[in-house]
Motif scaffolding. Structure first.
Motif, short mmCIF file in Angstrom:
data_model
loop_
_atom_site.label_atom_id
_atom_site.label_comp_id
_atom_site.label_asym_id
_atom_site.label_seq_id
_atom_site.Cartn_x
_atom_site.Cartn_y
_atom_site.Cartn_z
N HIS A 256 16.40 57.92 28.53
CA HIS A 256 16.07 58.84 27.43
C HIS A 256 15.68 58.11 26.16
O HIS A 256 15.71 58.70 25.07
N GLN A 257 15.27 56.87 26.28
CA GLN A 257 14.75 56.12 25.13
C GLN A 257 13.28 56.46 24.91
O GLN A 257 12.66 57.18 25.67
N ARG A 258 12.72 55.91 23.84
CA ARG A 258 11.30 55.97 23.52
C ARG A 258 10.78 57.39 23.31
O ARG A 258 9.61 57.68 23.53
N ARG A 259 11.64 58.27 22.88
CA ARG A 259 11.24 59.62 22.49
C ARG A 259 12.32 60.15 21.55
O ARG A 259 13.41 59.60 21.48
N THR A 260 12.00 61.21 20.84
CA THR A 260 13.01 61.85 20.02
C THR A 260 13.74 62.89 20.85
O THR A 260 13.13 63.79 21.43
N ILE A 261 15.06 62.77 20.90
CA ILE A 261 15.89 63.71 21.65
C ILE A 261 16.29 64.84 20.71
O ILE A 261 16.97 64.61 19.70
N ASN A 262 15.85 66.05 21.02
CA ASN A 262 16.26 67.22 20.25
C ASN A 262 17.62 67.67 20.78
O ASN A 262 17.74 68.19 21.89
N VAL A 263 18.63 67.43 20.00
CA VAL A 263 20.02 67.45 20.45
C VAL A 263 20.43 68.77 21.09
O VAL A 263 21.05 68.78 22.16
N GLN A 264 20.12 69.89 20.45
CA GLN A 264 20.69 71.14 20.93
C GLN A 264 20.15 71.56 22.30
O GLN A 264 20.94 71.84 23.22
#
Length: 284
Positions: A256-264
């Protein structure tokens, strides 16, 4: 030796809850912020409408960590002072001996953060540079070198949708200003560079966007009624805290690296938070 997490901006909100989440998982925790004692006042700090400082302090967070049976190190740090940031990195390594997880969560929250573009001054932009670019990079440089020596480590940088999209309405009418958006855009680029350049040596780096989180800072900014109105599509601080813990401990392959993780939505997709679900639009 126990693993150590270093959480910045840990006197309240997401930072405090993240520190406690790692403590619950058996980590000893180093915590940083400007507010050492309850009720302290600082220049450029967010406050309530009556001028009172927000609740929360490093002493309080440290006591909560120790109540969970873990060790806590208090690391005072001012994001606007590069010497303070460098000293904080040196102090945590000297006192804790190691850092396995760094969470860059602290932010500058001065009243000028979301001014309209034509009202911005050079002083404001200088503070944005120091808090959102220089401080996180200095911490990453110091602690990444330490992690690479051990061949293992995790860095999590906390961004915002303001750093990745345009405001829906102007600043002053509910949108964010250029200074905040530019600051978070700088944060959004950091983890990807770390992963590309250093990922082959055992370092993992993530960018997370918590979304709207019901913190003391949010309530001070928009008021109690505003928080109630935003309940749909928002989350308590425990949600981003548990997502960060999951990334550090469960995503060992770094998928899950190299991207923005949208937490919700990510928390729901991965079933990370057992007792939370996003409220439906029909819930009052």
């Amino acid at each position: 030796m126990n693993k150590v997490a270093f959480i910045t901006g840990a006197s309240r909100g997401i930072g405090r809850e993240t520190a406690l989440e790692f403590a619950r998982q058996g980590f000893d925790v180093a915590i940083s912020a400007r507010t050492l004692e309850e009720g302290e006042r600082h220049a450029h700090a967010l406050s309530h409408a009556d001028g009172a400082p927000l609740a929360g302090s490093l002493r309080g967070t440290a006591a909560a960590i120790e109540a969970l049976g873990r060790r806590a190190w208090i690391i005072p740090m001012d994001l606007l002072d590069a010497t303070s940031v460098t000293a904080a990195a040196e102090q945590v390594l000297r006192e804790a001996g190691r850092v396995d997880v760094l969470v860059n969560n602290a932010i500058y929250q001065g009243s000028d953060l979301n001014l309209p573009l034509l009202q911005l001054t050079a002083d404001t932009l200088e503070r944005i540079y120091r808090a959102y670019l220089l401080a996180p990079v200095l911490l990453c440089q110091a602690l990444a070198r330490h992690m690479l020596e051990r061949g293992d480590g995790v860095i999590i940088n906390v961004t915002s949708g303001a750093g990745e999209s345009n405001p829906p309405v102007p600043a002053g009418q509910g949108g964010w200003g250029y200074a905040y958006g530019a600051g978070k855009a700088m944060v959004s680029r950091l983890s990807g560079v770390l992963a590309v350049e250093l990922g082959g040596a055992g370092l993992r780096a993530y960018t997370i966007n918590p979304g709207v989180v019901r913190t003391e800072a949010l309530q001070a900014t928009i008021g109690e009624q505003g928080v109630i109105a935003l309940r749909n599509g928002s989350a308590p601080p425990s949600v981003p805290a548990q997502v960060m813990r999951w990334l550090a401990l469960e995503d060992r392959e770094g998928k899950h690296q190299r991207r923005t993780i949208n937490v919700q939505p990510f928390a729901l997709e991965q079933r990370i938070v057992a007792d939370w679900r996003e409220p439906s639009p029909l819930e009052g």
